[in-house]
Structure formats: C-alpha cells, structure tokens
Design an enzyme around this catalytic site. Structure first.
Site, PDB file in Angstrom:
ATOM      1  N   SER A 142       0.871  -1.179   0.000  1.00  0.00           N
ATOM      2  CA  SER A 142       0.000   0.000   0.000  1.00  0.00           C
ATOM      3  C   SER A 142       0.906   1.227   0.000  1.00  0.00           C
ATOM      4  O   SER A 142       2.088   1.119   0.361  1.00  0.00           O
ATOM      5  CB  SER A 142      -0.851  -0.001   1.279  1.00  0.00           C
ATOM      6  OG  SER A 142      -1.470   1.250   1.482  1.00  0.00           O
ATOM      7  N   TYR A 155      -2.001  -1.341  10.494  1.00  0.00           N
ATOM      8  CA  TYR A 155      -1.965  -1.444   9.029  1.00  0.00           C
ATOM      9  C   TYR A 155      -0.668  -0.852   8.480  1.00  0.00           C
ATOM     10  O   TYR A 155       0.014  -1.457   7.649  1.00  0.00           O
ATOM     11  CB  TYR A 155      -3.183  -0.711   8.459  1.00  0.00           C
ATOM     12  CG  TYR A 155      -3.415  -0.875   6.980  1.00  0.00           C
ATOM     13  CD1 TYR A 155      -4.119  -1.965   6.479  1.00  0.00           C
ATOM     14  CD2 TYR A 155      -2.947   0.068   6.078  1.00  0.00           C
ATOM     15  CE1 TYR A 155      -4.348  -2.104   5.117  1.00  0.00           C
ATOM     16  CE2 TYR A 155      -3.165  -0.066   4.711  1.00  0.00           C
ATOM     17  CZ  TYR A 155      -3.871  -1.155   4.239  1.00  0.00           C
ATOM     18  OH  TYR A 155      -4.099  -1.292   2.882  1.00  0.00           O
TER      19      TYR A 155
END
Ligand code: NAD
Length: 260
Positions: A142, A155
C-alpha cells in the site's frame, strides 16, 4: 503470455485480489483463488473465470491468519496444479483507531493477515520456484507501506513490514530468476474502503458521496480511485519478460499520493 503458468492469489474473492486473478487468467495462467465469502458467490466467480478464459481455476479456503493454513495453501496448490509459478500476497484487513484505543487483538489480527502470512506463503513457495527456475512473488502492500496516516497503526506497521520483507526476499534471490516486488496502491474503491467511507459519512453526518470525495481528495491528487483492472495490469506486467530484472521494488499506483 502466461499459458502454462500457475498462480495463487490470496484474498481473491473480493476487490483487488479478484481483479488480479482476472488479469492473470486473461493472460492464460491457471489460478487458485483464496479468501472468505459466500460459497455460492465464490463458486460463481470461479466457474466464470474458468469458462471465460479457458483456464483451470480452483478455490482454497485457507485462513491466512494461521501459519499452517498459509503453508497448506501453497503445498496444495502445487499438488493440484503441478507447480506454483506466481504468488500474489493480497489478502488484507484494516482497523482504524488511535493507538491508545487500538484493541490489542485487532493489532494481532492485522499483523497476522497483512504481514506474517506474506512471510509464511513466500517461505513455502520459494523452494519450488527456485528448483523450477522461475518465479514471481508479488506483494500487495500500500502507499501505507511507504508513508503513514493517523489511526492506522497496525496497518501502516504491517505494510511497512511487507515492503521491507519484499526487499529482503529480492536480495536473497537476486541471482535466481525469481523476482519479488510490492505494489503500493493509493485509494481503490473496494469493500475495505467502502467501510471507511461509511464510517466517515456517519461520523461527520454527511452524505456518502461527499464522504467519498473528501476521502479521495485529502490524499490522492488525481481525485480518481485506482481501479482493480489497473492493478491487475500491473501484476501481469510484473509477470512479463519486460519485468524480469525488476526486483525489490515498491511500485506506487496512487494518483500522485506519494509525490506530495
Ligand atoms: P477487500 O476487503 O475487498 O478484499 C480483501 C480480501 O482478503 C477478501 O477476499 C477477503 O476474504 C480476504 N481475507 C481477509 N482476511 C483473510 C484471511 N484471514 N484469510 C484469507 N483471506 C482473507 O479489500 P481490498 O481493498 O481488495 O484489499 C486487498 C489488498 O489491497 C489488501 O492487502 C489491502 O491492504 C490492499 N490495499 C487496498 C487499498 C484500497 O484502497 N482498497 C489500498 C492499498 C492497499
């Protein structure tokens, strides 16, 4: 381009993983799908992919929060399809909260699915790829593997870990024909992000469309979502001969997010 190759795509019952599975099947690869969801919907998707592209498509229900399931997914894919050439580590979950409010069990779950599973599946897949003399390891990280946002401690930590792991695997296999790269999307409109848009709309008392626009423009200068088709195309490129000497890279598809 990928006729005769086989691919496992984790978390491919939804969103980006489904898009990547479709793109690799379109290139002729045999596919093992994985992820949660309703059995009938998964079977419909599996059968449609096989019929549309004339490839073998199997489904494996491994829970990637478990190390033994990760290893079994790779082992059983190799057995069922005879080899494993492409491993796309895509499965991921999110939890949004400030650090002091972050439930420790959600930290453990995000780290297990988003980071540890990538180690476990790569560890299981590497020996076969090296023995057969070809392999593509693609980790869907990401932009949060390269920069942070507030309230995403687990995350961001996991995705930074994925980018680091990608580099280590690339270095350890640099002289072999096995490459390892990370894809770093910005916002993509999938169920994972739809949940964040719904939370934002509820918290701020604004319509969903406004919450979506605000979420996008806050970080992504293009003002457009990256699509699952674009990410499928990027994964297919990483499997091509043109990408044979790209390894250890973290490739953004983020509408300019990281350029700011
Ligand atoms: P999604 O929620 O649509 O899909 C996630 C997939 O992972 C589903 O198939 C789900 O069943 C599977 N999964 C979740 N937990 C699992 C487990 N324990 N075992 C097996 N499968 C499991 O989400 P998405 O947006 O398509 O995300 C896919 C990947 O892309 C994730 O790693 C996510 O972090 C990353 N990503 C998403 C975005 C975005 O904007 N959507 C941006 C950057 C990175």
């Amino acid at each position: 381009m990928l006729k005769g190759r086989t691919a496992v795509i984790t978390g491919s019952t939804s969103g980006i993983g489904a898009g990547i599975a479709r793109a690799l099947a379109a290139q002729g690869a045999d596919i093992v799908l994985n992820g949660f969801g309703e059995a009938a919907a998964i079977e419909t998707f599996r059968a449609a992919l096989a019929a549309e592209f004339g490839v073998r498509v199997l489904y494996h229900g491994a829970d990637l929060a478990r190390a033994d399931h990760c290893a079994a997914l790779v082992r059983e894919a190799e057995t069922a399809l005879g080899r494993l050439d492409i491993l796309v580590n895509n499965a991921g979950i999110q939890h949004v909260a400030r650090v002091e409010d972050f439930p420790p069990e959600r930290w453990d779950a995000v780290l297990a699915v988003n980071l540890s599973s990538v180690f476990h599946t790569i560890r299981a897949a590497l020996p076969g790829m090296r023995a057969r003399g070809w392999g593509r390891l693609i980790n869907v990280a990401s932009v949060h593997g390269l920069v942070a946002s507030a309230e995403k401690a687990a995350y961001v930590a996991a995705k930074h870990g994925v980018v680091g792991l990608t580099k280590v695997v690339a270095l350890e296999n640099a002289e072999s024909p096995v490459t390892c790269n990370a894809i770093c999307p910005g916002w993509v409109l999938t169920p994972l992000v739809e949940a964040q848009i719904a939370t934002r709309a509820a918290d701020e008392g604004i319509p969903l469309a406004q919450a979506e626009r605000e979420l996008l423009l806050e970080k992504q200068p293009s003002g457009r979502f990256t699509t699952v088709e674009q990410l499928g195309g990027l994964a297919a490129f990483l499997c091509s001969e043109a990408a044979a000497n790209i390894t250890g890279a973290a490739l953004p598809a983020d509408g300019g997010w990281l350029a700011r």
